[in-house]
Write an enzyme that holds these catalytic residues in place. Sequence first.
Site, PDB file in Angstrom:
ATOM      1  N   HIS A  33      -5.424  -5.877   0.452  1.00  0.00           N
ATOM      2  CA  HIS A  33      -5.449  -4.741  -0.295  1.00  0.00           C
ATOM      3  C   HIS A  33      -4.043  -4.380  -0.656  1.00  0.00           C
ATOM      4  O   HIS A  33      -4.019  -4.018  -1.926  1.00  0.00           O
ATOM      5  CB  HIS A  33      -5.958  -3.391   0.888  1.00  0.00           C
ATOM      6  CG  HIS A  33      -5.724  -2.106   0.116  1.00  0.00           C
ATOM      7  ND1 HIS A  33      -6.854  -1.532  -0.631  1.00  0.00           N
ATOM      8  CD2 HIS A  33      -4.987  -1.166   0.589  1.00  0.00           C
ATOM      9  CE1 HIS A  33      -6.211  -0.102  -0.796  1.00  0.00           C
ATOM     10  NE2 HIS A  33      -5.450  -0.022  -0.198  1.00  0.00           N
TER      11      HIS A  33
ATOM     12  N   ASP B   5       0.774  -1.106  -0.017  1.00  0.00           N
ATOM     13  CA  ASP B   5       0.053  -0.053   0.027  1.00  0.00           C
ATOM     14  C   ASP B   5       0.814   1.319   0.124  1.00  0.00           C
ATOM     15  O   ASP B   5       0.772   2.288  -0.775  1.00  0.00           O
ATOM     16  CB  ASP B   5      -0.915   0.163   1.255  1.00  0.00           C
ATOM     17  CG  ASP B   5      -2.228   0.900   1.178  1.00  0.00           C
ATOM     18  OD1 ASP B   5      -2.486   1.205  -0.279  1.00  0.00           O
ATOM     19  OD2 ASP B   5      -2.777   1.331   2.017  1.00  0.00           O
TER      20      ASP B   5
END
Length: 360
Positions: free
Chosen positions: A269, A169
């Site tokens: 994610h 991320d």
Amino acid sequence: MAGIIISPSKYVQGKDEIKNLGKYIAGLAKKPLILISPSGEKRFGAVIRESLSEMKYVFNHFNGESSEGEVNRLLDLFKAEGCDCVIGVGGGKILDTAKAVGYYSKTPVIIVPTIASTDAPCSALTVLYTDEGVFDRYLFLPNNPNLVLVDTNIVVNAPSRLLVSGMGDALATYFEARACYKSGATSCAGGTSTLTALGLAKLCYETLIKDGFKAKLASEQKVCTRAVENIIEANTLLSGIGFESGGLAGAHAIHNGFTIAEECHHLYHGEKVAFGTIVQLVMEDVPMEELKEVINFCKSVGLPTTLAQLGIKNPEPKLIMEIAKLASVPGETIHNLPFKVTAEDVYAAILLANSLGSAI
């Protein structure tokens, strides 16, 4: 348009800092509501109670979804108990729920993340889902948390894959901020990027390259070295300020596109964002030296660089085009890139990124 930068009022990071929670919130609260999971209370409840021994408090277990129903349940409890502050202890959905409760109750918000898998703890944003776990909407908040307290001994004892996902991320932060700075796009903070935000985003990337591999190895041994401390700060604070005040561009939009593929649902994610970063760099036609550095970094820490590693073993053109179309819908952040983007552009970049991820 004005340049704007936003951040938490205070950020605290260090070993065993959860023991000092009471000291840090003494001027903010007299009776906090502590939102935590049942397992979280078993692990951290005693030390939190000891830290808050000189004030009243209410523990309550999170129901599992950052939903409007859960927020309303907690608001009713908050009012009935006469609380004046909310403390979220745990992962993303607990923290998002705590931020929403603080927003609606107009009271201070304290965030105590127990993992460093995303840059969400510092942000003025809550993602709301239905009670069944389906995405509902974004709740943009007027303020960032009053305090973010990160106990690095707690974070390093979480699975190593979560820290690596946080690196994925964070990897996008500088490249998305750089693209937004070039295009003059509006950031999540509501203005254009500042030199400060861009500088923090660049420091985030430099920290990943310098300390990411060392931190991964240390976290696998559950030891908190200087490299681990640096990566936790990069994942949480540098990336948090960098994405929110620097802006989002291609990497996160491409992540959103991959959510349509069932083969990728097992991924975190940050793992999808890492591949999205490579795709964005392909679209920008950056020098090979930069691509090699990013791809080699991903390989060193175990982030995906190919479609097969994302779970798409046999990429059908129809599926890749569906991903590309979703990533480039009107209003998506990919249009913050400093050039026009079409679904065909994204399709081509995904395939080339996949080849580069194999070849380099």
